[in-house]
Write an enzyme that holds these catalytic residues in place. Structure first.
Site, PDB file in Angstrom:
ATOM      1  CB  THR A   1      39.462  42.960  40.532  1.00  0.00           C
ATOM      2  OG1 THR A   1      39.087  41.683  40.026  1.00  0.00           O
ATOM      3  CG2 THR A   1      38.398  43.966  40.147  1.00  0.00           C
ATOM      4  CG  ASN A   2      41.227  40.462  36.031  1.00  0.00           C
ATOM      5  OD1 ASN A   2      40.298  39.770  35.632  1.00  0.00           O
ATOM      6  ND2 ASN A   2      42.172  39.976  36.835  1.00  0.00           N
TER       7      ASN A   2
END
Ligand code: CTP
Length: 412
Positions: free
Chosen positions: A209-210
């Site tokens: 993810t980020n």
């Protein structure tokens, strides 16, 4: 908050136990940029003091002493003339009844009667009073072109009972007040917004993810609804609370986890949309072979085998007349990378911003350059709520230039 900034608001406070919560509302309205003149009824001054409101609003608090004072000033006419909008919170059954009957026997009701400004009523009282047919018919008598009523919330009441009658969340009242005073330039428009990161699972406990917080998408959906749009927010996993929107314009929130789910949600909501605002930071890659059970750390692969996820913008049909806005968080030269991305992704508008050093990603503010058909615009650092309004100004300007979408009446 743009719709409230530098606007003259009269905050009427009536005598109910929720009067103490109006102090928080006064503070929030001032923080949102409004010039707030408080006005307490006689009963309100028995629950809270004018001094509290004077300190919070930085202005004298109007009371019935001003109404019955001798002198040249005609308090109710002056106050009525000076305000762009009136918020009455809490609005008691008594004050609602007085306003509905056109009574002018105290300062607050006289201001309402002497003014042509829009009024937001935030009723708060015991359920039995709120549900009483007399109160219902008083509310129904208020002319709908000038009066808006934010219904009370349901929950624990001061009496110990449970039911409808609670003072709503301050944020809900702020949204409603902003809607009351907004330019309504997006009335009749449908806006689809994406926000937040997406997650791609390696196994049930590990993800790619980020750090996107979703705040930009949330701010865009909230501002669009306040400006009159029917807004749909497709939101990836985030702890930040999604907006509810004004009562008459609730934001539809669709929660998704993966990029493929976000792509499907956008595709299914795009029909009839006037604008697509892609503020999400979808994960570009997913593990090729996600595991259904947890992988023990000694069995974790040293390198990951990845497959690309769908590029949502690239794979979407583009209905004629749809206005599109994309974002590009870049290191190096945001404008240069943004120009290429705007062309490659066939976007009307692209906001390119630098990432790193506490800027852009996962933060409450942002700065960058806005690329569009009218050229390039440097945008200084500002709160994402303000940036949302600036971006919607540009979207609204492009929408005004385009013919209405086929089969739908022209907005406004
Ligand atoms: N976007 C998208 N689908 C993806 C990834 C991004 O539609 N799978 C959208 C974003 O919402 C954003 C724009 O495309 O509005 C640019 O996103 P960005 O991540 O900067 O672009 P990428 O295409 O992922 O390019 P790169 O990561 O190589 O810079």
């Amino acid at each position: 908050m743009r719709a409230l900034e530098h606007r003259n608001l009269l905050l009427g406070v009536c005598g109910g136990i929720a009067a103490y919560k109006a102090a928080w509302l006064a503070r929030a309205l001032v923080r949102a940029g409004a010039h707030v003149t408080p006005c307490l009824t006689g009963a309100a001054t028995r629950f809270v003091t004018p001094l509290t409101f004077e300190a919070l609003c930085g202005r004298p608090c109007l009371t019935d002493d001003d109404f019955f004072a001798r002198g040249e000033a005609i308090a109710h006419v002056e106050a009525a003339r000076a305000c762009d909008g009136i918020v009455i919170a809490p609005a008691t059954a008594n004050t609602i009844a007085r306003i509905a009957c056109g009574l002018a026997d105290n300062l607050l009701c006289s201001i309402v009667l002497a003014s042509r400004a829009p009024v937001l009523l935030v009723p708060s009282m015991h359920t039995a009073m709120w549900e009483n047919p007399i109160t219902r018919s008083n509310v129904a008598r208020l002319p709908s072109d000038r009066f808006r009523v934010l219904p009370p919330e349901t929950g624990d009441l001061a009496s110990g009972d449970k039911g409808a009658g609670r003072f709503p969340d301050i944020e809900a009242i702020l949204d409603e007040a902003a809607h009351l005073l907004s330019p309504h330039d997006l009335d009749g428009r449908r806006v689809v917004v994406t926000g937040g990161p997406t997650r791609e699972h390696l196994d049930p406990v590990r993800v790619l993810t980020n750090p996107s917080s979703g705040r930009m998408g949330i701010a865009l959906a909230r501002a669009a609804a306040i400006r009159g749009a029917s807004a749909c927010l497709i939101l990836g996993p985030t702890e930040v609370r999604p907006p509810s929107g004004p009562a008459g314009r609730p934001v539809e929130v669709v929660r998704v986890e993966t990029t493929a789910e976000m792509a499907d949600a956008v595709r299914s909501r795009l029909s009839g949309a006037d604008a697509l605002l892609m503020a999400a930071a979808p994960a570009d890659e997913a593990p090729s072979r996600p595991r259904l059970t947890k992988v023990r750390k000694e069995d974790l692969p040293r390198t990951l085998d990845l497959r690309p996820t769908p590029d949502i913008l690239a794979s979407l049909p583009r209905p004629r007349g749809l206005v599109t806005l994309g974002f590009a968080a870049e290191t190096g030269d945001p404008a240069g990378a943004g120009r290429k991305k705007r062309r490659a992704k066939r976007l009307d508008l692209l906001f390119a911003n630098p990432v790193g050093a506490g800027s852009g990603f996962g933060t409450p503010d942002n700065e960058g350059v806005l690329l569009g058909p009218d050229g390039e615009e440097e945008v200084p650092r500002m709160a994402k709520e303000d940036l949302a309004d600036l971006l919607l100004d540009r979207v609204s300007r492009l929408l005004a230039r385009r013919p209405p979408r086929t089969g739908r009446p022209a907005p406004g």
